[in-house]
Design an enzyme around this catalytic site. Structure first.
Site, PDB file in Angstrom:
ATOM      1  CE  LYS A   1       9.474   6.534   7.297  1.00 22.47           C
ATOM      2  NZ  LYS A   1       9.208   7.759   7.708  1.00 22.47           N
TER       3      LYS A   1
ATOM      4  CD  GLU B   1      -2.508  -1.183   2.734  1.00 21.97           C
ATOM      5  OE1 GLU B   1      -2.430  -0.208   3.502  1.00 21.97           O
ATOM      6  OE2 GLU B   1      -3.110  -2.234   3.012  1.00 21.97           O
TER       7      GLU B   1
ATOM      8  CB  CYS C   1      14.000  45.234  11.907  1.00 21.14           C
ATOM      9  SG  CYS C   1      14.105  47.025  11.758  1.00 21.14           S
TER      10      CYS C   1
ATOM     11  CB  CYS D   1      12.222  49.307   8.791  1.00 20.16           C
ATOM     12  SG  CYS D   1      13.021  47.925   7.988  1.00 20.16           S
TER      13      CYS D   1
ATOM     14  CB  CYS E   1      16.097  50.607   8.439  1.00 20.02           C
ATOM     15  SG  CYS E   1      15.764  49.663   9.929  1.00 20.02           S
TER      16      CYS E   1
ATOM     17  CE  LYS F   1       5.271   4.861   6.908  1.00 23.01           C
ATOM     18  NZ  LYS F   1       4.956   6.155   7.451  1.00 23.01           N
TER      19      LYS F   1
ATOM     20  CE1 TYR G   1      -3.442   2.853   8.314  1.00 19.81           C
ATOM     21  CE2 TYR G   1      -3.364   4.572   6.641  1.00 19.81           C
ATOM     22  CZ  TYR G   1      -3.104   4.127   7.917  1.00 19.81           C
ATOM     23  OH  TYR G   1      -2.503   4.965   8.812  1.00 19.81           O
TER      24      TYR G   1
ATOM     25  CB  CYS H   1      17.381  46.235  10.166  1.00 18.88           C
ATOM     26  SG  CYS H   1      16.233  46.150   8.791  1.00 18.88           S
TER      27      CYS H   1
HETATM   28  S1  IVH Z   1      -0.710   0.324   8.691  1.00 18.20           S
HETATM   29  C1  IVH Z   1       0.263  -1.761  12.655  1.00 18.20           C
HETATM   30  N1  IVH Z   1      -0.923   1.410   6.307  1.00 18.20           N
HETATM   31  O1  IVH Z   1       2.440   4.980   8.860  1.00 18.20           O
HETATM   32  C2  IVH Z   1       0.186  -1.126  11.319  1.00 18.20           C
HETATM   33  N2  IVH Z   1       0.019   2.714   8.054  1.00 18.20           N
HETATM   34  O2  IVH Z   1       4.687   3.857  10.848  1.00 18.20           O
HETATM   35  C3  IVH Z   1      -0.530   0.143  11.340  1.00 18.20           C
HETATM   36  N3  IVH Z   1       0.614   4.989   7.380  1.00 18.20           N
HETATM   37  O3  IVH Z   1       1.144   5.220  12.068  1.00 18.20           O
HETATM   38  C4  IVH Z   1      -0.289   1.010  10.229  1.00 18.20           C
HETATM   39  N4  IVH Z   1      -0.053   4.836   5.295  1.00 18.20           N
HETATM   40  O4  IVH Z   1       0.145   6.712  10.297  1.00 18.20           O
HETATM   41  C5  IVH Z   1      -0.519   1.578   7.580  1.00 18.20           C
HETATM   42  N5  IVH Z   1      -1.215   2.257   4.150  1.00 18.20           N
HETATM   43  C6  IVH Z   1      -0.823   2.420   5.421  1.00 18.20           C
HETATM   44  C7  IVH Z   1      -0.274   3.638   5.880  1.00 18.20           C
HETATM   45  C8  IVH Z   1       0.149   3.738   7.211  1.00 18.20           C
HETATM   46  C9  IVH Z   1       0.478   5.619   6.208  1.00 18.20           C
HETATM   47  C10 IVH Z   1       1.210   5.578   8.589  1.00 18.20           C
HETATM   48  C11 IVH Z   1       0.385   5.415   9.828  1.00 18.20           C
HETATM   49  C12 IVH Z   1       1.231   4.679  10.807  1.00 18.20           C
HETATM   50  C13 IVH Z   1       2.608   4.837  10.237  1.00 18.20           C
HETATM   51  C14 IVH Z   1       3.394   3.576  10.525  1.00 18.20           C
END
Ligand code: IVH
Length: 672
Positions: A314, A113, A426, A432, A411, A115, A225, A408
């Site tokens: 990430k 999914e 300032c 100014c 001025c 994030k 989600y 500044c």
């Molecule tokens: S699942 C136990 N799905 O990422 C699993 N989290 O570090 C619960 N987040 O606190 C999270 N998109 O705020 C999940 N598709 C996604 C997400 C997602 C963003 C954020 C969420 C969570 C953090 C996890």
């Protein structure tokens, strides 16, 4: 390293991470990149494992960061809101897959999914009705923000009849789209209010507002989600099944999730979105990978702070290296001095970057910036790139450190920095140039005095000609007609429009005047609250700091600023001049007359004099009920409110254009 040094290092990392957590979760500020944060967390974790004797029982490695803000009810989560372990490269993802398969065998599917980069929320539904929305808080308990969440359009308040459990929780992410972020931030900037650094901060700042009506004005979105229910396993065998079901129940579920059957599919998904994410209308900061099967999830279980069956990947924020050409210091209308790095042009995430934000003196010090340094710039969710680090290896031994100016740049007045504030100011607000011009431009702005026929460039021209120094000078411009006529491209018609616009602005309600004055920390909302509470400038001027801080949402910092402003002899004299010119310094519509929207979408011109009400009062009533005052009669005008002694030409024009001509009594009837 000596043992004492190791202990010191652990303490230092612990403190640092606590601060970052507080900044991020409580103040919604990102002071370091996620990447840096995770590196530090991993470093601390490794040291703690090796030297457990030095580990703080409250170490940031033990708990999900966060704190509860005081203003909302605190609610304990039935199921804790955990965070996810992070990975940053392909190898770490392969390692995750291997760990999983070691425990549950090779027959595994993953749901990948997006994030979403927002704030997580947990919604509880009973018999299909949304009964509670709680923020993550510290993961164990969070803030109850139900009313605020109800303003989000795609969060259903009541589900249609369906096969959902009587009681369930659904979790997701609240975020703001780029377009809304840009629009609202520009509005805030024009209004002299603090802007948000990125959509995530804007979204989380919004959810924590006290006033749901204010929240409703800021468009937020929410993707769901994750489903929790006591009988979840009886309903669904897997996460994927539950996603499909909740979508049918009426929840907003991402169309980009994918069921992957092996690690290669998972990696393909991650690589695809690493570039494709730039085409999305909102920010994502990675990919979340979840083991699909619920039975397998249970078998894998949890570590102290995150599930073993899920992980996040990430994305690296895009970075580039370039050379610093110089630092310029911009003076804003409030006198705040902002340092900006001028850079050798470099291309970053699809745009050419020549300037980057340096925030304030602390930031320059933190970076240890020297002249001609090579620096790394990063563009995360932010619109303006920031300098994140210096490449010290490329620094010449003779390089001179960047020293923050003491005076500044415009001025030359010595700068001041108030205790506890990061920003230098300032103090010369009377002399100014950027401050004076900025304040005048703010004053005439759409959300303030909304002076038609006058723009920012004209303000600067008038300033340069010595015609304008203060707000009250604006209301004396009619005495300068001759000089105005000599200004190039400023004809008779423009002068007439501008003078009419100025005249009309005299009916702007007190709250707008208060906002227009540009008192530090007084934005649109605060001005309104002050005007409603004190009703006139005299009562406000007489109030002590304590009395002011008792007004809802007025903190001590704002109270102090207003108090100081109203005691400055220059400001007192200026307010007296504006009052004499006819501006409103009291609330005319009394609080018991509920303002409404009965005149919304209609435009009005007022002409002539009225027996029972002044023109200003009439205009204020119109505005308070959603109507708009304009200066001239055109075919688009909705109504002409006509009194006695009205000019014959106006009347004739209105009649010719068949504009309805009404009386002051008609307006009162329309409102009632
Ligand atoms: S699942 C136990 N799905 O990422 C699993 N989290 O570090 C619960 N987040 O606190 C999270 N998109 O705020 C999940 N598709 C996604 C997400 C997602 C963003 C954020 C969420 C969570 C953090 C996890």
């Amino acid at each position: 390293m000596m043992l004492a040094d190791i202990q010191k290092k652990i303490v230092q990392l612990t403190d640092e991470l606590h601060t970052y957590n507080y900044e991020y979760y409580v103040l919604a500020n990102s002071v370091v990149s996620d990447y840096e944060f995770d590196l530090k967390l991993k470093e601390l974790e490794a040291l703690e494992n090796q030297y457990p004797q030095f580990k703080d029982p409250n170490s940031p490695t033990q708990r999900v960061g966060g704190d509860i803000t005081q203003k909302f009810n605190t609610v304990a989560h039935k199921w804790p809101m955990l965070s996810l372990g992070n990975t940053y490269n392909e190898q770490e993802l392969r390692d995750f897959d291997e760990r999983v398969r070691k425990i549950i065998g090779d027959d595994v599917q993953y749901v990948c999914e997006l994030k979403f980069d927002g704030l997580s929320i947990s919604l509880t539904y009973e018999h299909g009705k949304l009964i509670q929305a709680v923020t993550r808080g510290d993961g164990v308990q969070g803030d109850e923000v139900t009313e605020n969440v109800k303003t989000i359009r795609n969060v259903p308040h009541q589900l249609k009849v369906g096969n959902y459990p009587d009681l369930f929780e659904i979790r997701g992410e609240i975020f703001m789209h780029h377009a809304a972020f840009k629009r609202l931030n520009t509005e805030r900037e024009l209004a002299g209010e603090q802007t948000y650094a990125n959509p995530r901060n804007f979204a989380s700042g919004t959810i924590k507002l006290q006033d749901p009506k204010e929240v409703a004005k800021r468009p937020l979105d929410c993707y769901l989600y994750f489903l929790y229910a006591d009988n979840r396993r009886q309903l669904f065998a897997s996460h994927w099944e539950s996603l499909k079901a909740v979508e049918n129940w009426g929840f907003h579920v991402s169309e980009h999730s994918k069921l992957c059957h092996n690690v290669q599919e998972l990696l393909d998904f991650v690589h695809y979105w690493d570039t494709a994410r730039h085409q999305l209308s909102y920010d994502i900061d990675g990919i979340v990978i979840k083991v699909n099967d619920y039975a397998q999830q249970e078998e894998l279980g949890f570590t102290a702070k995150s599930p073993r069956w899920a992980i996040s990947y990430k994305f690296k924020a895009e970075q580039a290296e370039t050379q610093l050409i110089g630092v310029s210091y911009q003076v804003g209308r409030t006198g705040a001095v902002t340092p900006v790095a001028n850079l050798a042009a470099v291309s970053l995430a699809g745009t050419t970057v020549r300037r980057a934000s340096l925030h304030n003196a602390n930031e320059i010090e933190r970076l240890g910036l020297h002249e001609n340094d090579y620096v790394f710039v990063e563009k995360g969710g932010e619109i303006i790139p920031k300098v994140i680090a210096v490449n010290t290896e490329k620094r010449l031994p003779t390089a001179v450190p960047i020293i923050y100016p003491t005076v500044c740049p415009e001025c030359h007045t010595p700068l001041i920095r108030e205790e506890g504030e990061a920003v230098h100011y300032c103090p010369n607000d009377e002399g100014c140039k950027p401050q004076i011009v900025g304040k005048l431009q703010h004053f005439i702005g759409r959300k303030m005095m909304d002076i038609q026929g006058l723009g920012n460039e004209t303000i600067e021209t008038f300033f340069n000609l010595g015609l304008l120094r203060s707000f009250s000078d604006l209301y004396r411009l009619h005495e300068q007609k001759e000089q105005l006529e000599t200004i190039e491209r400023f004809g008779e018609k423009s002068i007439k429009n501008m003078l009419e616009g100025l005249e009309l602005s005299k009916s702007k309600p007190f709250e707008k005047v208060l906002f227009a004055l540009g008192i530090r920390h007084v934005g649109e909302t605060i001005a309104k609250k002050l005007a409603v509470h004190f009703k006139n400038i005299e009562a406000m001027s007489a109030a002590s700091i304590e009395e002011m801080s008792n007004v809802p949402d007025i903190g001590e910092r704002i109270a102090q600023s207003v108090y100081d402003y109203l005691r400055d002899p220059h400001h007192i004299a200026e307010i007296a001049r504006l009052k004499a010119a006819g501006l409103q310094f009291e609330t005319l519509v009394n609080e018991t007359t509920p303002a409404g929207n009965s005149l919304a979408g209609k435009t009005f011109v007022i002409s002539g004099v009225f027996a029972d009400i002044s023109r200003e009062e009439l205009a204020e009533l119109v505005v308070a009920h959603g109507g708009k005052m304009v200066t001239s009669i055109s075919s688009k005008l909705s109504y002409l409110i006509a009194g006695d002694k009205m000019g014959p030409s106006k009347l004739a024009k209105a009649e010719k254009l068949q504009i309805p001509i009404i009386s002051d009594q008609d307006i009162l009837n329309m409102i009632n």
